[in-house]
Design a protein around this motif. Structure first.
Motif, PDB file in Angstrom:
ATOM      1  N   THR A  76       0.928  -1.169  -0.055  1.00 13.65           N
ATOM      2  CA  THR A  76       0.077   0.076  -0.075  1.00 13.65           C
ATOM      3  C   THR A  76       0.950   1.246  -0.032  1.00 13.65           C
ATOM      4  OG1 THR A  76      -1.537  -1.243   1.305  1.00 13.65           O
ATOM      5  CG2 THR A  76      -2.044   0.979   1.040  1.00 13.65           C
ATOM      6  N   ILE A  77       1.976   1.342   0.775  1.00 12.17           N
ATOM      7  CA  ILE A  77       2.692   2.443   1.071  1.00 12.17           C
ATOM      8  C   ILE A  77       3.463   2.825  -0.255  1.00 12.17           C
ATOM      9  CG2 ILE A  77       4.624   3.584   2.280  1.00 12.17           C
ATOM     10  CD1 ILE A  77       3.614   1.960   4.671  1.00 12.17           C
ATOM     11  N   ILE A  80       1.229   3.908  -3.489  1.00  8.15           N
ATOM     12  CA  ILE A  80       0.546   5.218  -3.370  1.00  8.15           C
ATOM     13  C   ILE A  80       1.859   6.142  -3.707  1.00  8.15           C
ATOM     14  CG2 ILE A  80       0.711   5.422  -0.843  1.00  8.15           C
ATOM     15  CD1 ILE A  80      -2.087   6.928  -3.126  1.00  8.15           C
ATOM     16  N   THR A 114      -3.710  10.792  -6.748  1.00  7.21           N
ATOM     17  CA  THR A 114      -4.013   9.948  -6.023  1.00  7.21           C
ATOM     18  C   THR A 114      -5.634   9.426  -6.177  1.00  7.21           C
ATOM     19  OG1 THR A 114      -4.636  11.412  -4.464  1.00  7.21           O
ATOM     20  CG2 THR A 114      -2.511  10.332  -4.290  1.00  7.21           C
TER      21      THR A 114
ATOM     22  N   ILE B  74       0.581  11.399   3.297  1.00  9.13           N
ATOM     23  CA  ILE B  74      -0.031  10.176   2.831  1.00  9.13           C
ATOM     24  C   ILE B  74       0.765   8.981   3.179  1.00  9.13           C
ATOM     25  CG2 ILE B  74       0.164   8.984   0.560  1.00  9.13           C
ATOM     26  CD1 ILE B  74      -0.666  11.147  -0.864  1.00  9.13           C
ATOM     27  N   ALA B  78      -0.794   6.053   4.849  1.00 10.70           N
ATOM     28  CA  ALA B  78      -0.673   4.605   4.445  1.00 10.70           C
ATOM     29  C   ALA B  78      -0.009   3.774   5.578  1.00 10.70           C
ATOM     30  CB  ALA B  78       0.296   4.717   3.175  1.00 10.70           C
ATOM     31  N   THR B  82      -1.850   0.004   6.645  1.00 10.40           N
ATOM     32  CA  THR B  82      -1.149  -1.192   6.499  1.00 10.40           C
ATOM     33  C   THR B  82      -1.332  -1.740   7.912  1.00 10.40           C
ATOM     34  OG1 THR B  82       0.461  -0.019   5.077  1.00 10.40           O
ATOM     35  CG2 THR B  82       1.026  -2.214   6.052  1.00 10.40           C
ATOM     36  N   ALA B 104      -7.459  -1.326   1.484  1.00 10.71           N
ATOM     37  CA  ALA B 104      -6.376  -0.570   0.966  1.00 10.71           C
ATOM     38  C   ALA B 104      -6.506   0.787   0.715  1.00 10.71           C
ATOM     39  CB  ALA B 104      -5.345  -1.399   0.031  1.00 10.71           C
ATOM     40  N   VAL B 107      -6.390   4.622   2.101  1.00 11.59           N
ATOM     41  CA  VAL B 107      -5.189   5.547   1.910  1.00 11.59           C
ATOM     42  C   VAL B 107      -5.980   6.857   1.152  1.00 11.59           C
ATOM     43  CG1 VAL B 107      -3.067   6.099   1.107  1.00 11.59           C
ATOM     44  CG2 VAL B 107      -3.575   3.906   1.859  1.00 11.59           C
TER      45      VAL B 107
END
Lengths: 199, 246
Positions: A76-77, A80, A114, B74, B78, B82, B104, B107
């Motif tokens: 996810t991190i 993005i 985003t 962000i 995020a 997680t 997910a 985010v």
């Protein structure tokens, strides 16, 4: 992978599993930028472009960087951030080298940095276990489905603007109700694709 | 002072309900309101992330440079998403599977980034936590309202429990995609009719207020922004609104 399967993935993405109308991803630009036909087209094309670029980058990252190092939980991190950086990068490159394209698409690029449909398609490609080519086709399908929904809806909206409606449904409520009817129309496609390709 | 804290908490529930008044977080609201269970888990997960990220961003508000604040936010968000994902995968695998990609996608939920941008970066930790809790519960409340309508009338059940006298009168379309748009539209129309007048202007148009890209495009709503940049002449109403924003 068989060519027929790729076409199936593409067409399902456009018609049956339309990201906006059936999966509810990317609603913000769908409702925000569908007032005019030209804007809807520009936004749609920019989304296709960004979806293809982001899939082309995120799929290899997942397969060759995250999975071998057992970092799958960072998906996810990483996704993005990669998508956000990529969009900025693409904008800079377009501005420098292809100013004409930047003029027509540049406006829309920051708006989809985003966008949840872009992140959604990147994650879905991994969850569905597609290989690289299939992922690209699925992204193209998702983007084309977005464009189709935007263009169709822009037409519907221009009619709504000219209609008298009760005060409390003016603006967003009537737009959502119209979106509901457009989404209903897409139900008609669900059996067609399967029969067409004999899957 | 106590009164003030209470008002921060309660504001998110009704007067500035993020979904029905500010019209943020539309995607998860539409997608996760097919059943009450899904709505509840989405609401709780988002509230958790919202409270934590609001607190951390508020703590770091003096350290984060203004120019790169959006990417920083962000990353923080995020990170918490997680954490929630891993927790759910470990303890609630069925729910994790049901929520799928939407977990997910917290985010990019505009509510969370919107609150960081509008509230947490200007206020202290306790106020930010309360604001996050209020907004999160408001989101939960709106999701539950939608899910209740959709599940009771669309599936003849509530939180998985069958309601016997409705069994013959189901409207299945309500649990599918078109029903989501329809119920959401009608709910906003009802809020327009009987709700607070304060947010009426915001409800009319789809606002970019919580959008992560808002700082890039100057915080005018998407359509107007595109018109402005594309060289179109904005009409009088747009110009007025723009002045208001500036």
């Amino acid at each position: 992978m068989e060519f027929k399967v790729l076409i199936y993935i593409l067409l399902t993405g456009v018609f049956v599993n339309n990201y906006v109308l059936q999966r509810f991803l990317g609603i913000c630009p769908f409702l925000g930028v569908s007032k005019k036909f030209s804007q809807a087209t520009g936004m749609g094309i920019a989304v296709i472009f960004v979806m293809l670029c982001s899939t082309a980058v995120t799929w290899p990252i997942q397969k060759y960087v995250l999975e071998p190092n057992k970092l799958g939980y960072l998906q996810t991190i990483v996704f993005i951030l990669v998508i956000a950086a990529l969009v900025q990068f693409v904008e800079i490159v377009l501005k420098k080298f292809i100013p004409a394209l930047h003029k027509s698409l540049g406006v829309y690029l920051p708006l989809i940095t985003t966008n949840c449909a872009v992140l959604g398609v990147a994650i879905n490609n991994i969850t569905d276990g597609y290989n690289f080519v299939a992922s690209m086709f699925s992204s193209l399908g998702a983007g084309a489905g977005f464009l189709l929904a935007m263009v169709l809806f822009a037409g519907v909206r221009s009619r709504i603007e000219n209609c008298p409606s009760p005060k409390s449904v003016q603006g967003l409520p009537i737009t959502l109700i119209a979106a509901s009817i457009v989404s209903l129309a897409f139900f008609g496609f669900s059996g067609v694709i399967d029969n067409l390709l004999g899957m | 002072m106590k009164n003030n804290k209470l008002s921060i908490l309660l504001r998110g529930l009704i007067a500035e309900n993020p979904v029905l008044v500010l019209v943020l977080g539309t995607c998860p609201t539409l997608a996760q309101s097919t059943s009450v269970i899904a709505a509840l888990s989405m609401g709780i997960a988002a509230t958790l992330v919202l409270v934590c990220s609001n607190m951390v961003i508020s703590v770091l508000r003096k350290i984060i440079p203004d120019t790169v604040r959006i990417p920083c936010y962000i990353v923080v968000i995020a990170g918490f998403v997680t954490v929630v994902q891993l927790l759910m995968q470990a303890y609630l695998p069925d729910l994790y599977k049901m929520m799928g990609v939407y977990l997910a996608l917290i985010v990019v939920n505009c509510i969370i980034l919107g609150r960081a941008e509008m509230f947490a970066r200007k206020n202290n930790v306790i106020d930010s936590a309360l604001d996050g809790l209020g907004m999160g519960l408001g989101f939960l409340l709106a999701l539950l309202a939608m899910a209740t309508i959709r599940e009771v009338f669309g599936n003849g059940s509530f939180a998985g429990i069958e309601i016997s006298f409705l069994a013959d009168y189901k409207i299945p379309i309500l649990t599918q995609a078109p029903g989501g748009f329809l119920v959401f539209g009608i709910l906003i129309a009802i809020v327009n009719k009987i709700g607070p007048k304060k947010g009426a202007e915001k409800r009319k148009n789809f606002s970019c207020e919580g959008c992560p890209s808002a700082s890039l495009c100057g915080k005018v709503s998407c359509a107007e922004n595109c018109e402005l940049v594309a060289g179109g002449e904005p009409d009088a109403a747009d110009t007025k609104k723009e002045e208001g924003n500036a």
